[in-house]
Design an enzyme around this catalytic site. Structure first.
Site, PDB file in Angstrom:
ATOM      1  N   ARG A 145       2.947   8.673 -28.476  1.00  0.00           N
ATOM      2  CA  ARG A 145       2.978   7.518 -27.578  1.00  0.00           C
ATOM      3  C   ARG A 145       1.963   6.484 -28.058  1.00  0.00           C
ATOM      4  NH1 ARG A 145       6.873   9.770 -26.488  1.00  0.00           N
ATOM      5  NH2 ARG A 145       7.660  10.551 -24.512  1.00  0.00           N
ATOM      6  N   LEU A 149       0.820  -1.216   0.000  1.00  0.00           N
ATOM      7  CA  LEU A 149       0.000   0.000   0.000  1.00  0.00           C
ATOM      8  C   LEU A 149       0.858   1.271   0.000  1.00  0.00           C
ATOM      9  CD1 LEU A 149      -2.866  -1.112   2.453  1.00  0.00           C
ATOM     10  CD2 LEU A 149      -2.759  -1.349  -0.029  1.00  0.00           C
ATOM     11  N   ILE A 196       7.239  -7.027  -0.859  1.00  0.00           N
ATOM     12  CA  ILE A 196       7.855  -8.126  -1.626  1.00  0.00           C
ATOM     13  C   ILE A 196       9.332  -8.309  -1.268  1.00  0.00           C
ATOM     14  CG2 ILE A 196       6.251  -8.163  -3.590  1.00  0.00           C
ATOM     15  CD1 ILE A 196       8.347  -6.502  -5.167  1.00  0.00           C
ATOM     16  N   ILE A 198       2.195  21.390 -22.003  1.00  0.00           N
ATOM     17  CA  ILE A 198       2.819  20.412 -22.904  1.00  0.00           C
ATOM     18  C   ILE A 198       4.281  20.824 -23.064  1.00  0.00           C
ATOM     19  CG2 ILE A 198       2.918  19.583 -25.292  1.00  0.00           C
ATOM     20  CD1 ILE A 198      -0.072  19.679 -25.420  1.00  0.00           C
ATOM     21  N   ALA A 201       5.815  -2.827  -7.904  1.00  0.00           N
ATOM     22  CA  ALA A 201       7.069  -2.162  -8.274  1.00  0.00           C
ATOM     23  C   ALA A 201       6.943  -0.684  -7.935  1.00  0.00           C
ATOM     24  CB  ALA A 201       7.328  -2.293  -9.779  1.00  0.00           C
ATOM     25  N   TYR A 237      15.141   2.462 -13.911  1.00  0.00           N
ATOM     26  CA  TYR A 237      13.868   1.738 -14.008  1.00  0.00           C
ATOM     27  C   TYR A 237      13.886   0.754 -15.186  1.00  0.00           C
ATOM     28  CZ  TYR A 237       8.831   1.087 -14.905  1.00  0.00           C
ATOM     29  OH  TYR A 237       7.588   0.549 -15.142  1.00  0.00           O
TER      30      TYR A 237
HETATM   31  N1  NAD Z   1       1.290   2.525 -15.762  1.00  0.00           N
HETATM   32  C1  NAD Z   1       2.034   2.318 -16.848  1.00  0.00           C
HETATM   33  O1  NAD Z   1       1.868   2.971 -17.887  1.00  0.00           O
HETATM   34  C2  NAD Z   1       3.102   1.228 -16.838  1.00  0.00           C
HETATM   35  C3  NAD Z   1       3.907   1.095 -17.983  1.00  0.00           C
HETATM   36  C4  NAD Z   1       4.878   0.105 -17.989  1.00  0.00           C
HETATM   37  C5  NAD Z   1       5.022  -0.748 -16.910  1.00  0.00           C
HETATM   38  N2  NAD Z   1       4.246  -0.567 -15.795  1.00  0.00           N
HETATM   39  C6  NAD Z   1       4.434  -1.508 -14.678  1.00  0.00           C
HETATM   40  O2  NAD Z   1       3.174  -2.033 -14.311  1.00  0.00           O
HETATM   41  C7  NAD Z   1       3.151  -2.340 -12.915  1.00  0.00           C
HETATM   42  C8  NAD Z   1       1.953  -1.670 -12.256  1.00  0.00           C
HETATM   43  O3  NAD Z   1       2.094  -0.252 -12.391  1.00  0.00           O
HETATM   44  P1  NAD Z   1       0.946   0.784 -12.008  1.00  0.00           P
HETATM   45  O4  NAD Z   1       0.949   1.837 -13.043  1.00  0.00           O
HETATM   46  O5  NAD Z   1      -0.301   0.064 -11.688  1.00  0.00           O
HETATM   47  O6  NAD Z   1       1.569   1.446 -10.689  1.00  0.00           O
HETATM   48  P2  NAD Z   1       1.004   1.509  -9.180  1.00  0.00           P
HETATM   49  O7  NAD Z   1       2.008   2.318  -8.424  1.00  0.00           O
HETATM   50  O8  NAD Z   1      -0.405   1.939  -9.173  1.00  0.00           O
HETATM   51  O9  NAD Z   1       1.082  -0.017  -8.740  1.00  0.00           O
HETATM   52  C9  NAD Z   1       2.179  -0.604  -8.124  1.00  0.00           C
HETATM   53  C10 NAD Z   1       1.675  -1.329  -6.886  1.00  0.00           C
HETATM   54  O10 NAD Z   1       2.776  -2.014  -6.261  1.00  0.00           O
HETATM   55  C11 NAD Z   1       2.706  -1.782  -4.856  1.00  0.00           C
HETATM   56  N3  NAD Z   1       4.075  -1.893  -4.321  1.00  0.00           N
HETATM   57  C12 NAD Z   1       5.106  -1.038  -4.522  1.00  0.00           C
HETATM   58  N4  NAD Z   1       6.194  -1.479  -3.837  1.00  0.00           N
HETATM   59  C13 NAD Z   1       5.834  -2.620  -3.213  1.00  0.00           C
HETATM   60  C14 NAD Z   1       6.513  -3.519  -2.359  1.00  0.00           C
HETATM   61  N5  NAD Z   1       7.795  -3.301  -1.990  1.00  0.00           N
HETATM   62  N6  NAD Z   1       5.856  -4.598  -1.903  1.00  0.00           N
HETATM   63  C15 NAD Z   1       4.538  -4.820  -2.228  1.00  0.00           C
HETATM   64  N7  NAD Z   1       3.846  -3.984  -3.028  1.00  0.00           N
HETATM   65  C16 NAD Z   1       4.490  -2.899  -3.518  1.00  0.00           C
HETATM   66  C17 NAD Z   1       2.117  -0.391  -4.714  1.00  0.00           C
HETATM   67  O11 NAD Z   1       1.535  -0.141  -3.447  1.00  0.00           O
HETATM   68  C18 NAD Z   1       1.088  -0.398  -5.837  1.00  0.00           C
HETATM   69  O12 NAD Z   1      -0.152  -0.893  -5.388  1.00  0.00           O
HETATM   70  C19 NAD Z   1       4.492  -1.893 -12.370  1.00  0.00           C
HETATM   71  O13 NAD Z   1       5.372  -3.004 -12.328  1.00  0.00           O
HETATM   72  C20 NAD Z   1       4.972  -0.897 -13.406  1.00  0.00           C
HETATM   73  O14 NAD Z   1       6.383  -0.783 -13.416  1.00  0.00           O
HETATM   74  C21 NAD Z   1       3.287   0.402 -15.736  1.00  0.00           C
END
Ligand code: NAD
Length: 311
Positions: free
Chosen positions: A215, A35, A58, A207, A81, A147
């Site tokens: 994108r 969270l 994690i 912008i 993440a 990242y």
């Molecule tokens: N949103 C995008 O456009 C996008 C693009 C490419 C990749 N991603 C990847 O998709 C995944 C989800 O991204 P999102 O946009 O939903 O972001 P988000 O921040 O909403 O979701 C990430 C979740 O991981 C949880 N989290 C973070 N660190 C943690 C830990 N140490 N232990 C347990 N939980 C943890 C956070 O609380 C959150 O709920 C990520 O891996 C992100 O890198 C997202």
């Protein structure tokens, strides 16, 4: 597909939609999230007894192993993440510990406990700023941020582990994901949630550059569909797929659509482009389509209109 599902990061933006789908399918659904950016409210629309939330990190290897030991998990969707390029630059150690070491805990525990499959969130950031588009999975990765490097390291780790046990891994390189529950309050959030938030509340938007940067924006429901498709259809030990639409939208076009869907008048400020911004990003989704039948349902206008109708 088997029925005991673990979604790490399941209280976050994308994870909460994956959880919602698991619940709709009647799977036993477990969410592990610390969270930090995720919120309990992101799951509150689901029946309380339709999933279980474990608040945990994690990086806590004992906890991760216990979770696998206690729950006979068949399939993991690993979304947890720090999902921010900028944060990985300003705070590389902490980001590494979560995005690489935490991910290693999840992957290794999955293999040790004989989980059938792990589908995990990689990113278009692994391609870096190589000007060649569209991005094809076999292009040589050139990440330009910690990242992107961390996500690439996750992929290499999964490829290696897939040779060790019976667990099958699929890396999904998400492009620019948008949709409900993406947090506009976060400075690291996606451009769409920030623009919609500002436009609907009558504020000026900025912008950077000429707005002609493009994108590949993909609606979160299509990302969820891709996750379940690869979980069901990909039989080999390790695979990588782009997740996008294969369509380019420039930022001027994007804000034009948002303004036209809202009742507000254009209010745009152009500023100098920011160093490090990638000019064009576009996914080649042929492999995903060929191997899973993936077809995105939401072109940008449909996705934006659905998103705005929820606001
Ligand atoms: N949103 C995008 O456009 C996008 C693009 C490419 C990749 N991603 C990847 O998709 C995944 C989800 O991204 P999102 O946009 O939903 O972001 P988000 O921040 O909403 O979701 C990430 C979740 O991981 C949880 N989290 C973070 N660190 C943690 C830990 N140490 N232990 C347990 N939980 C943890 C956070 O609380 C959150 O709920 C990520 O891996 C992100 O890198 C997202």
């Amino acid at each position: 597909m088997s029925k005991n599902i673990l979604v790490t990061g399941g209280a976050g933006f994308i994870g909460s939609h994956i959880v919602e789908e698991a619940v709709n399918r009647g799977y036993n659904t477990l969410v592990l999230d610390d969270l930090s950016t995720g919120k309990k409210e992101n799951l509150e629309h689901l029946p309380q007894d339709s999933y279980r939330l474990i608040q945990g990190d994690i990086r806590d290897n004992n906890l991760i192993n216990q979770v696998f030991k206690d729950n006979a998990i068949n399939c993991v969707f690993h979304e947890a993440a720090i999902a921010s390029v900028q944060k990985s630059i300003t705070d590389p150690e902490n980001t590494y510990s979560i995005n690489v070491e935490g991910t290693r805990n999840v992957f290794e525990a999955a293999v040790d406990h004989g989980v059938e499959r792990v589908v995990f969130a990689s990113s278009a950031a692994v391609y870096g700023d190589d000007p060649k588009i569209p991005k094809v999975e076999d292009m040589s990765p050139k990440p330009i941020s910690p990242y992107g490097e961390h996500k690439l390291e996750n992929e290499k780790m999964a490829a290696k582990l897939s040779l060790k046990g019976s667990t099958k891994f699929v890396a999904l390189r998400y492009f620019n994901v948008y949709g409900l529950r993406q947090d506009p309050a976060s400075e690291y959030s996606g451009v769409i949630s920030i623009f919609i938030n500002r436009i609907l509340s009558g504020q000026k938007i900025t912008i950077y550059g000429d707005g002609k940067q493009t994108r590949d924006f993909v609606y979160v429901k299509d990302v969820v569909a891709a996750n379940y498709l690869v979980a069901e259809k990909i039989a080999r030990g390790f695979a990588i797929f782009n997740v996008g639409t294969g369509l380019q939208t420039d930022l001027n076009e994007l804000v034009g659509i948002i303004f036209s869907l809202s009742s507000n008048v254009d209010n745009i400020k152009y500023e100098l482009s920011r160093a490090g911004d990638i000019r064009h990003s576009l996914a080649d989704i042929i492999n995903l389509r060929r191997e899973t039948g993936y077809k995105f349902d939401y072109e940008i206008k449909n996705g934006l209109s659905q998103l705005i109708s929820h606001k």
